[in-house]
Design a protein around this motif. Structure first.
Motif, PDB file in Angstrom:
ATOM      1  N   TYR A   1       0.869  -1.182   0.000  1.00 28.26           N
ATOM      2  CA  TYR A   1       0.000   0.000   0.000  1.00 28.26           C
ATOM      3  C   TYR A   1       0.895   1.217   0.000  1.00 28.26           C
ATOM      4  O   TYR A   1       1.852   1.285   0.778  1.00 28.26           O
ATOM      5  CB  TYR A   1      -0.891  -0.038   1.247  1.00 28.26           C
TER       6      TYR A   1
ATOM      7  N   TYR B   1       0.822  11.667   1.628  1.00 32.80           N
ATOM      8  CA  TYR B   1       0.248  12.546   2.636  1.00 32.80           C
ATOM      9  C   TYR B   1       0.702  13.983   2.390  1.00 32.80           C
ATOM     10  O   TYR B   1       1.818  14.239   1.924  1.00 32.80           O
ATOM     11  CB  TYR B   1       0.674  12.112   4.043  1.00 32.80           C
TER      12      TYR B   1
ATOM     13  N   PRO C   1      -0.210  14.949   9.189  1.00 29.88           N
ATOM     14  CA  PRO C   1      -0.292  14.517   7.782  1.00 29.88           C
ATOM     15  C   PRO C   1      -1.732  14.152   7.428  1.00 29.88           C
ATOM     16  O   PRO C   1      -2.417  13.485   8.207  1.00 29.88           O
ATOM     17  CB  PRO C   1       0.621  13.284   7.745  1.00 29.88           C
TER      18      PRO C   1
ATOM     19  N   LEU D   1      -4.128  12.367   4.423  1.00 29.75           N
ATOM     20  CA  LEU D   1      -4.065  11.503   3.257  1.00 29.75           C
ATOM     21  C   LEU D   1      -4.583  12.222   2.014  1.00 29.75           C
ATOM     22  O   LEU D   1      -5.672  12.778   2.009  1.00 29.75           O
ATOM     23  CB  LEU D   1      -4.896  10.242   3.501  1.00 29.75           C
TER      24      LEU D   1
ATOM     25  N   PHE E   1       4.618  13.831   1.766  1.00 31.37           N
ATOM     26  CA  PHE E   1       5.325  12.609   2.157  1.00 31.37           C
ATOM     27  C   PHE E   1       4.768  11.428   1.379  1.00 31.37           C
ATOM     28  O   PHE E   1       3.550  11.216   1.346  1.00 31.37           O
ATOM     29  CB  PHE E   1       5.136  12.320   3.645  1.00 31.37           C
TER      30      PHE E   1
ATOM     31  N   SER F   1       3.534   0.724   3.036  1.00 30.35           N
ATOM     32  CA  SER F   1       3.010  -0.011   4.181  1.00 30.35           C
ATOM     33  C   SER F   1       3.108  -1.508   3.980  1.00 30.35           C
ATOM     34  O   SER F   1       2.856  -2.024   2.890  1.00 30.35           O
ATOM     35  CB  SER F   1       1.550   0.365   4.417  1.00 30.35           C
TER      36      SER F   1
ATOM     37  N   GLY G   1       0.444  -2.928   8.040  1.00 30.74           N
ATOM     38  CA  GLY G   1      -0.152  -1.812   8.753  1.00 30.74           C
ATOM     39  C   GLY G   1       0.733  -0.605   8.959  1.00 30.74           C
ATOM     40  O   GLY G   1       0.331   0.517   8.699  1.00 30.74           O
ATOM     41  N   LYS G   2       1.966  -0.811   9.459  1.00 28.10           N
ATOM     42  CA  LYS G   2       2.773   0.359   9.783  1.00 28.10           C
ATOM     43  C   LYS G   2       3.248   1.045   8.514  1.00 28.10           C
ATOM     44  O   LYS G   2       3.491   0.419   7.496  1.00 28.10           O
ATOM     45  CB  LYS G   2       3.956  -0.034  10.650  1.00 28.10           C
ATOM     46  N   LEU G   3       3.342   2.380   8.609  1.00 30.71           N
ATOM     47  CA  LEU G   3       3.773   3.185   7.472  1.00 30.71           C
ATOM     48  C   LEU G   3       5.249   3.522   7.600  1.00 30.71           C
ATOM     49  O   LEU G   3       5.705   3.953   8.657  1.00 30.71           O
ATOM     50  CB  LEU G   3       2.954   4.470   7.399  1.00 30.71           C
TER      51      LEU G   3
ATOM     52  N   PHE H   1       7.784   6.151   6.005  1.00 29.92           N
ATOM     53  CA  PHE H   1       7.684   7.408   5.281  1.00 29.92           C
ATOM     54  C   PHE H   1       8.976   7.777   4.578  1.00 29.92           C
ATOM     55  O   PHE H   1      10.079   7.487   5.058  1.00 29.92           O
ATOM     56  CB  PHE H   1       7.320   8.546   6.243  1.00 29.92           C
TER      57      PHE H   1
ATOM     58  N   GLN I   1      11.364  11.057   3.263  1.00 28.23           N
ATOM     59  CA  GLN I   1      11.861  12.183   4.051  1.00 28.23           C
ATOM     60  C   GLN I   1      11.076  13.471   3.829  1.00 28.23           C
ATOM     61  O   GLN I   1      11.278  14.438   4.549  1.00 28.23           O
ATOM     62  CB  GLN I   1      13.341  12.423   3.756  1.00 28.23           C
TER      63      GLN I   1
END
Lengths: 113, 110
Positions: free
Chosen positions: B32, B36, B44, B46, B89, B93, B96-98, B100, B102
């Motif tokens: 995914y 953002y 952030p 979406l 940004f 994913s 679940g965790k994103l 990012f 820089q």
């Protein structure tokens, strides 16, 4: 408005102290995520809770801990604070365990003096 | 392997122009890819997101182009407006965790 509420907006404290950051997820969201945003490290994932249970850990220091309560709000506890802990701390929430999208709150700005 | 690399770091575009921000990733388990937008003092928000089974997704003036073989994806902002001036940004994913990138600071000049 994302529907994710974080308090307080700003927190100023001294080195060695302990603080608690609070997050209320969007209505119906079961997953809560904590992120840290700093100039040198960018946005980094810290920890995830789903329906009260810890589900994933990122680059979270041992001095930091979190929990999610039965009403689904979450708290991030930061202890033995150091100057380098100064950052923006964001909470995000999503409906499901691995669910996207994540909706972010407006963060808590933590300043360590 | 968990990194997401974003470029450029900053971007200045004239009003009405096209803003293009690029990201690259290594981990093929990512499933995914959101973008953002962040304004000063805000969290952030979406903008648009894509999954790897699709090569392009368009929502209004915002388009994601996704190249699975090259492990790259980009955000195109058409007809850029001064109100688009913000930090953008990319993220990826897995479970679940994103993760990012820089960030890119976009300034749209009137």
């Amino acid at each position: 408005d994302s529907g994710v509420t974080q308090t307080p907006k700003h927190l100023i404290t001294a080195t060695g102290q302990r603080v608690t950051l609070r997050c209320s997820p969007r209505s119906g969201d079961l997953s809560v995520y904590w992120y840290q945003q700093s100039l040198d490290q960018g946005l980094q994932f810290l920890i995830q809770y789903y329906n009260g249970e810890e589900r994933a850990k990122g680059n979270i220091l041992e001095r930091f801990s979190a929990q999610q309560f039965p009403d689904l709000h979450s708290e991030l506890n930061l202890s033995s604070l150091e100057l380098g802990d100064s950052a923006l701390y964001f909470c995000a929430s999503s409906v499901e365990l691995d669910g996207q999208p994540q909706h972010f709150g407006d963060g808590t700005r933590l300043s360590i003096l | 392997q968990q990194q997401v690399k974003q470029s450029p770091q900053s971007l200045i575009v004239q009003k009405g122009g096209i803003s293009i921000i690029n990201c690259a990733y290594e981990n093929t388990a990512f499933d995914y890819f959101p973008w953002y937008q962040q304004f000063p003092g805000k969290g952030p928000a979406l903008l648009i997101a894509i999954r790897p089974d699709v090569s392009e997704k368009k929502e209004g003036r915002f388009t994601i182009s996704f190249n699975k073989s090259a492990k790259q994806f980009s955000l195109h902002i058409m007809d850029s407006q001064p109100g688009d001036s913000a930090t953008y940004f990319c993220a990826a994913s897995s479970a679940g965790k994103l993760i990012f990138g820089q960030g890119t600071t976009l300034q749209v000049k009137p």
